[in-house]
Design a protein around this motif. Structure first.
Motif, PDB file in Angstrom:
ATOM      1  N   ARG A 271       0.952  -1.148   0.028  1.00  0.00           N
ATOM      2  CA  ARG A 271       0.061  -0.026  -0.024  1.00  0.00           C
ATOM      3  C   ARG A 271       0.842   1.346  -0.075  1.00  0.00           C
ATOM      4  NH1 ARG A 271      -5.261   0.365   4.015  1.00  0.00           N
ATOM      5  NH2 ARG A 271      -5.498  -1.411   3.175  1.00  0.00           N
ATOM      6  N   ARG A 272       2.262   1.157   0.401  1.00  0.00           N
ATOM      7  CA  ARG A 272       2.989   2.290   0.633  1.00  0.00           C
ATOM      8  C   ARG A 272       3.518   2.568  -0.769  1.00  0.00           C
ATOM      9  NH1 ARG A 272       5.073  -0.370   5.122  1.00  0.00           N
ATOM     10  NH2 ARG A 272       6.799  -0.963   3.821  1.00  0.00           N
ATOM     11  N   ASN A 273       3.161   1.945  -1.894  1.00  0.00           N
ATOM     12  CA  ASN A 273       3.264   2.486  -3.161  1.00  0.00           C
ATOM     13  C   ASN A 273       2.556   3.602  -3.654  1.00  0.00           C
ATOM     14  OD1 ASN A 273       5.494   0.699  -3.905  1.00  0.00           O
ATOM     15  ND2 ASN A 273       3.897  -1.005  -4.213  1.00  0.00           N
ATOM     16  N   TRP A 274       1.063   3.684  -2.683  1.00  0.00           N
ATOM     17  CA  TRP A 274       0.305   4.966  -3.056  1.00  0.00           C
ATOM     18  C   TRP A 274       0.013   5.786  -2.013  1.00  0.00           C
ATOM     19  CZ3 TRP A 274      -0.280  -0.421  -4.470  1.00  0.00           C
ATOM     20  CH2 TRP A 274      -0.332  -0.708  -5.653  1.00  0.00           C
ATOM     21  N   LEU A 275       0.228   5.250  -0.772  1.00  0.00           N
ATOM     22  CA  LEU A 275       0.108   6.159   0.388  1.00  0.00           C
ATOM     23  C   LEU A 275       1.363   5.998   1.250  1.00  0.00           C
ATOM     24  CD1 LEU A 275      -3.617   5.344   1.171  1.00  0.00           C
ATOM     25  CD2 LEU A 275      -2.692   7.311   0.422  1.00  0.00           C
ATOM     26  N   PRO A 276       2.247   6.637   1.133  1.00  0.00           N
ATOM     27  CA  PRO A 276       3.633   6.349   1.994  1.00  0.00           C
ATOM     28  C   PRO A 276       3.255   6.810   3.285  1.00  0.00           C
ATOM     29  CG  PRO A 276       4.017   7.756   0.024  1.00  0.00           C
ATOM     30  CD  PRO A 276       2.173   7.762   0.285  1.00  0.00           C
ATOM     31  N   GLY A 277       4.276   6.036   3.991  1.00  0.00           N
ATOM     32  CA  GLY A 277       4.171   6.105   5.688  1.00  0.00           C
ATOM     33  C   GLY A 277       3.533   5.032   6.229  1.00  0.00           C
ATOM     34  N   ASP A 278       3.651   4.825   7.552  1.00  0.00           N
ATOM     35  CA  ASP A 278       2.912   3.890   8.249  1.00  0.00           C
ATOM     36  C   ASP A 278       1.312   3.647   7.994  1.00  0.00           C
ATOM     37  OD1 ASP A 278       5.149   2.986   9.479  1.00  0.00           O
ATOM     38  OD2 ASP A 278       5.085   4.547  10.756  1.00  0.00           O
ATOM     39  N   ALA A 279       1.044   2.249   7.785  1.00  0.00           N
ATOM     40  CA  ALA A 279      -0.362   2.272   7.521  1.00  0.00           C
ATOM     41  C   ALA A 279      -0.872   1.143   8.342  1.00  0.00           C
ATOM     42  CB  ALA A 279      -0.727   1.619   6.050  1.00  0.00           C
ATOM     43  N   ALA A 280      -2.136   1.292   8.882  1.00  0.00           N
ATOM     44  CA  ALA A 280      -2.852   0.726   9.904  1.00  0.00           C
ATOM     45  C   ALA A 280      -4.112  -0.098   9.121  1.00  0.00           C
ATOM     46  CB  ALA A 280      -3.026   1.134  11.385  1.00  0.00           C
ATOM     47  N   PHE A 281      -4.545  -1.264   9.620  1.00  0.00           N
ATOM     48  CA  PHE A 281      -5.322  -1.964   8.913  1.00  0.00           C
ATOM     49  C   PHE A 281      -6.649  -1.779   9.802  1.00  0.00           C
ATOM     50  CE2 PHE A 281      -8.206  -5.650   8.543  1.00  0.00           C
ATOM     51  CZ  PHE A 281      -8.802  -5.417   7.222  1.00  0.00           C
ATOM     52  N   PHE A 282      -7.920  -1.339   9.227  1.00  0.00           N
ATOM     53  CA  PHE A 282      -9.207  -1.497   9.652  1.00  0.00           C
ATOM     54  C   PHE A 282     -10.007  -1.979   8.510  1.00  0.00           C
ATOM     55  CE2 PHE A 282      -6.973   1.911  11.971  1.00  0.00           C
ATOM     56  CZ  PHE A 282      -7.119   1.588  13.173  1.00  0.00           C
ATOM     57  N   PRO A 283     -11.061  -2.727   9.022  1.00  0.00           N
ATOM     58  CA  PRO A 283     -12.111  -3.040   8.018  1.00  0.00           C
ATOM     59  C   PRO A 283     -12.848  -1.903   7.417  1.00  0.00           C
ATOM     60  CG  PRO A 283     -12.414  -4.307  10.095  1.00  0.00           C
ATOM     61  CD  PRO A 283     -11.428  -3.187  10.237  1.00  0.00           C
ATOM     62  N   PHE A 284     -12.789  -2.166   6.072  1.00  0.00           N
ATOM     63  CA  PHE A 284     -13.533  -1.053   5.025  1.00  0.00           C
ATOM     64  C   PHE A 284     -12.505   0.196   4.720  1.00  0.00           C
ATOM     65  CE2 PHE A 284     -17.223  -3.232   7.024  1.00  0.00           C
ATOM     66  CZ  PHE A 284     -17.792  -3.508   6.031  1.00  0.00           C
ATOM     67  N   GLU A 285     -11.178   0.390   5.780  1.00  0.00           N
ATOM     68  CA  GLU A 285     -10.583   1.378   5.689  1.00  0.00           C
ATOM     69  C   GLU A 285      -9.978   1.707   4.357  1.00  0.00           C
ATOM     70  OE1 GLU A 285      -6.875   3.708   5.503  1.00  0.00           O
ATOM     71  OE2 GLU A 285      -6.918   1.217   5.734  1.00  0.00           O
TER      72      GLU A 285
END
Length: 407
Positions: A271-285
């Protein structure tokens, strides 16, 4: 028993051998066209393309995820997660299930190259999936409609997946067999098919949801189709099995690497290819973030428009599955599967160009597209499929140079 009809419609049943030959001829014609288009794309591939200059069909087979499956087959899974310079988990093989990669390696051994095995597994599994799709739809549609559905499937915009190093065609074979077994109430085979799906591609959790919804549907209509205790047992047990094997890979990745969140962190690395930085997972997010990202950041439109389009799309798809007559004709099992899989995607996926590939498990809905009897309609759909196939091949393989061109 309109929704639960389990026998083929039409007065003149066709032998299984003749069906296999007919589907085989359709499939060969489709693969010949796809090969031609892939050869053209390879010639057009430039220095900025994923395949580079001077590419050939072998490069096409191992491009993109094909390279990951090849790497996995040769090196296995890392015991320690790789990290970026900033300490984040980097892209790695744990994102890919093992069955396709190792089966392709086994098949390719006599030929001395994994790519040959990947091509053979994909193209043969695609043919098998085409035959099963015909039988799956033939229990609800007449012979011409079921045949045309297979034509659309074989020539579809994403049909190149049937001859490259991706696990899609093998997964479709297991999926169509599983849906066919449910339609015919032959549950015993699912105890093998569900684990095969689980270790071929992510998504078996959607099948668990499908079995739950199917079980509820069978319960509420048990006065029209008897629901014996043994069928209840199979539906419940198989639903739990699908849930268990659906989470098994996350447990295994955590156990091998010593990091409980290894699989999720690996998936989020892409996902960092599109949204750089730390990502967290939440349903539907994922879908909500993507709506804001694509409409706001990429297309310079009001982000709220993205949220409205997302909501409208969900409602439109739900209405189609519930009310469109052609969709209803393909049977409640296909409709429940489609709804379950779409809910699964909404829960876990971040939509980008790969969304087209992720929608391929909805292929039984080609039956709804083929249901209208107009020859002009069917020819028009076929032409659109071929045009879409070239558009997809050109962008993903001939070009393939940006994050918005990922198959």
């Amino acid at each position: 028993m309109a929704d639960g009809q389990l026998t083929a419609t039409g007065p003149h049943p066709v032998s299984a051998a003749r069906i296999a030959v007919r589907i085989g001829l359709i499939y060969l014609a489709a693969r010949a066209l796809t090969t031609t288009l892939l050869l053209i794309a390879a010639q057009l591939s430039g220095a900025g393309s994923r395949m580079g200059e001077g590419a050939d069909l072998g490069d096409v087979v191992v491009a993109w995820d094909g390279q990951w499956y090849w790497y996995l087959a040769e090196t296995g899974y890392p015991a320690e997660l790789p990290r970026t310079e900033s300490g984040q988990v980097a892209e790695n093989a744990w994102a890919f299930m093992p069955l396709f990669a190792y089966l392709a390696k086994l098949v390719g051994m006599p030929f001395g190259h994994w790519a040959v095995g990947a091509f053979l597994v994909s193209i043969l599994a695609g043919y098998g999936a085409s035959v099963v799709l015909y039988h799956l739809l033939r229990s609800r549609l007449d012979d011409p409609a079921a045949t045309w559905a297979v034509v659309f499937f074989a020539f579809a915009p994403l049909a190149p997946l049937f001859q490259v190093g991706y696990a899609e065609s093998l997964n479709l074979l297991w999926l169509f067999l599983a849906l066919w077994c449910v339609m015919r109430r032959r549950y015993a085979w699912l105890y093998a098919l569900i684990p095969l799906m689980a270790f071929t591609r992510p998504g078996v959790l959607a099948f668990s949801l499908f079995l739950a919804l199917f079980g509820l549907w069978r319960w509420f209509r048990r006065d029209r189709e008897p629901l014996p205790a043994r069928e209840i047992f199979h539906i419940v047990t198989l639903g739990l099995l699908a849930a268990a094997v659906g989470f098994a890979w996350q447990v295994l990745a955590g156990w091998v690497t010593g990091e409980p969140g290894a699989y999720l962190a690996t998936e989020l690395a892409w996902r960092r290819n599109w949204l750089p930085g730390d990502a967290a997972f939440f349903p539907f997010e994922g879908f909500v973030s993507a709506a804001g990202f694509w409409f706001g950041t990429m297309w310079r439109l009001p982000p709220v428009l993205g949220y409205l389009v997302l909501a409208a799309s969900v409602l439109a798809v739900a209405a189609a599955l519930l009310f469109v007559p052609q969709v209803k004709r393909v049977g409640v099992e296909v409709r429940l599967w489609s709804a379950s899989y779409l809910v699964y995607l909404l829960l876990v996926f971040f939509p980008q160009s790969s969304i087209f590939r992720l929608l391929v498990p909805l292929s039984p809905l080609w039956g709804a597209v083929a249901a209208p009897r107009s020859l002009a309609w069917r020819i028009g759909v076929l032409v659109a499929c071929i045009a879409g196939q070239w558009w997809w091949i050109y962008n993903m393989y001939a070009m393939g140079d940006t994050a918005s061109r990922v198959p």
